[in-house]
Design an enzyme around this catalytic site. Structure first.
Site, PDB file in Angstrom:
ATOM      1  N   ARG A 239       1.072  -1.094  -0.134  1.00 45.34           N
ATOM      2  CA  ARG A 239      -0.099  -0.017   0.121  1.00 45.34           C
ATOM      3  C   ARG A 239       0.959   1.268   0.030  1.00 45.34           C
ATOM      4  NH1 ARG A 239      -3.462  -2.625  -1.716  1.00 45.34           N
ATOM      5  NH2 ARG A 239      -5.421  -3.104  -1.371  1.00 45.34           N
ATOM      6  N   GLU A 268      -4.385   7.183  -5.650  1.00 46.69           N
ATOM      7  CA  GLU A 268      -4.308   6.391  -6.830  1.00 46.69           C
ATOM      8  C   GLU A 268      -5.462   6.893  -7.460  1.00 46.69           C
ATOM      9  OE1 GLU A 268      -4.138   2.229  -6.188  1.00 46.69           O
ATOM     10  OE2 GLU A 268      -2.035   2.400  -4.774  1.00 46.69           O
ATOM     11  N   HIS A 287      -0.776  -0.195 -10.193  1.00 54.45           N
ATOM     12  CA  HIS A 287      -1.528  -1.001  -9.068  1.00 54.45           C
ATOM     13  C   HIS A 287      -2.060  -2.136  -9.738  1.00 54.45           C
ATOM     14  CE1 HIS A 287      -3.691  -1.192  -5.019  1.00 54.45           C
ATOM     15  NE2 HIS A 287      -3.280  -2.337  -5.410  1.00 54.45           N
TER      16      HIS A 287
HETATM   17  C1  DGY Z   1      -4.976  -5.972  -3.211  1.00 57.61           C
HETATM   18  O1  DGY Z   1      -5.646  -6.911  -3.789  1.00 57.61           O
HETATM   19  O2  DGY Z   1      -5.344  -5.463  -2.177  1.00 57.61           O
HETATM   20  C2  DGY Z   1      -3.956  -5.640  -4.430  1.00 57.61           C
HETATM   21  O3  DGY Z   1      -3.525  -4.577  -3.815  1.00 57.61           O
HETATM   22  C3  DGY Z   1      -4.247  -5.738  -5.541  1.00 57.61           C
HETATM   23  O4  DGY Z   1      -3.376  -5.660  -6.531  1.00 57.61           O
END
Ligand code: DGY
Length: 322
Positions: A239, A268, A287
């Site tokens: 994150r 994001e 991401h």
């Molecule tokens: C999630 O599923 O939390 C991931 O960050 C996706 O890539």
């Protein structure tokens, strides 16, 4: 009457047709993330919500949903959801761990390879017609992976798979966790437990695999970057908020560290004129940790299963909180 479900983004066709059989669904198709006021008005009467990591499912949002029984997030991360508030209101929360472990570890490793061998940077140079400037014997050189130290911060599911990948490339692997894993696991993965301080100071590349919590918020900031080797890299597929991005930009610009491979950001989508975008020794992914055909469709299956169970008043297959 069919129960109502709101999706903040569309899903695979198979998933939508399954949802349509059972529910009256509405899908947001505008620019992400959905504006907060719109989200609140859309979920006012629904029983189910399918959301994504960039949505903010905070207290006010949850409280605006009068009939909500389940929040089913299409992600393993759930720091975008106020789980405590959902629990108090007896709203189930489902998420999608396990199925995306390999895909995310692979992405972390590809960022590592890219940084060490400067693949994306070379791509950018070629596209600008600049190949002739990188033809020297010792300019535009990368770094060998073999023998370098990978520091894994958080040896959970994803961290363990990353260790397997790194082992195959003959890297030395150290890790830091809240809890040391068993000796046999350490042996099979070829990993060594170290303190946070040692991980920071000894690694040639640090890969982050801890969740975003109050404790890990801005865990990596200038104080930490200053203790890292100036030749070392940071990789983040967890994150964005675990890294203080402003400090990261300064640390790279001032050559306090060598660069970063990022799949996640404080905000994001990251804006096109963000200072990170201007740095060459940074690899940026949008991401896509879980973004493979196979993984994404497994995530859709679980998201729906979690939703169905929650709407029936049962515990989701993968559940957090209530
Ligand atoms: C999630 O599923 O939390 C991931 O960050 C996706 O890539």
């Amino acid at each position: 009457m069919k129960k109502r479900v709101f999706l903040t983004r569309t899903l695979h066709d198979f998933a939508l047709s399954e949802l349509k059989k059972r529910y009256k669904i509405e899908i947001y198709s505008g620019k992400i993330p959905i504006p907060q006021s719109k989200l609140r008005s859309k979920i006012k009467d629904v029983e189910g919500l399918i959301c994504f990591p960039y949505d903010k499912i905070d207290k006010n949002t949850i409280e605006s949903a009068k009939n909500l029984k389940v929040i089913s997030t299409y992600s393993v991360g759930f720091d975008h959801i106020d789980v405590e508030c959902a629990k108090e209101r007896k709203i189930r929360v489902g998420y999608t761990p396990e199925v995306l472990t390999d895909a995310t570890a692979d992405l972390a490793f590809s960022l590592l390879l890219d940084l060490f061998r400067r693949v994306s940077e070379g791509d950018r140079i070629i596209r600008k017609g600049g190949w002739n400037i990188i033809y020297g014997a010792y300019d535009y050189v990368g770094i060998d992976l073999q023998g370098k130290t990978l520091g894994i911060l958080g040896l959970g599911r994803i961290g363990k798979v990353l260790a397997k990948r790194a082992k195959a490339f003959d890297m030395k692997i150290i890790y830091h966790n809240r809890k040391q894993v068993s000796e046999s696991k350490e042996k099979s993965l070829n990993v060594k437990y170290v303190s946070f301080e040692k991980l920071i100071t000894q690694s040639d590349v640090i890969s982050i695999h801890v969740p975003h919590t109050k404790e890990t918020d801005h865990l990596l900031d200038m104080k930490i970057f200053r203790r890292m080797k100036n030749t070392s890299f940071v990789i983040n597929t967890s994150r964005g908020k675990i890294i203080n991005e402003e400090d990261l930009v300064t640390a790279i610009k001032k050559k306090i560290i060598a660069g970063a491979g990022l799949d996640v950001y404080e905000e994001e989508p990251i804006r096109g004129n963000h200072p990170l975008v201007k740095l060459q020794n940074v690899v940026l992914a949008p991401h896509i940790g879980s973004s493979t055909k196979e993984t994404r469709s497994k995530m859709a299956e679980i998201t729906i299963k979690n939703l169905n169970l929650g709407i029936e008043g049962r515990k989701p297959m993968y559940s957090i909180g209530y």
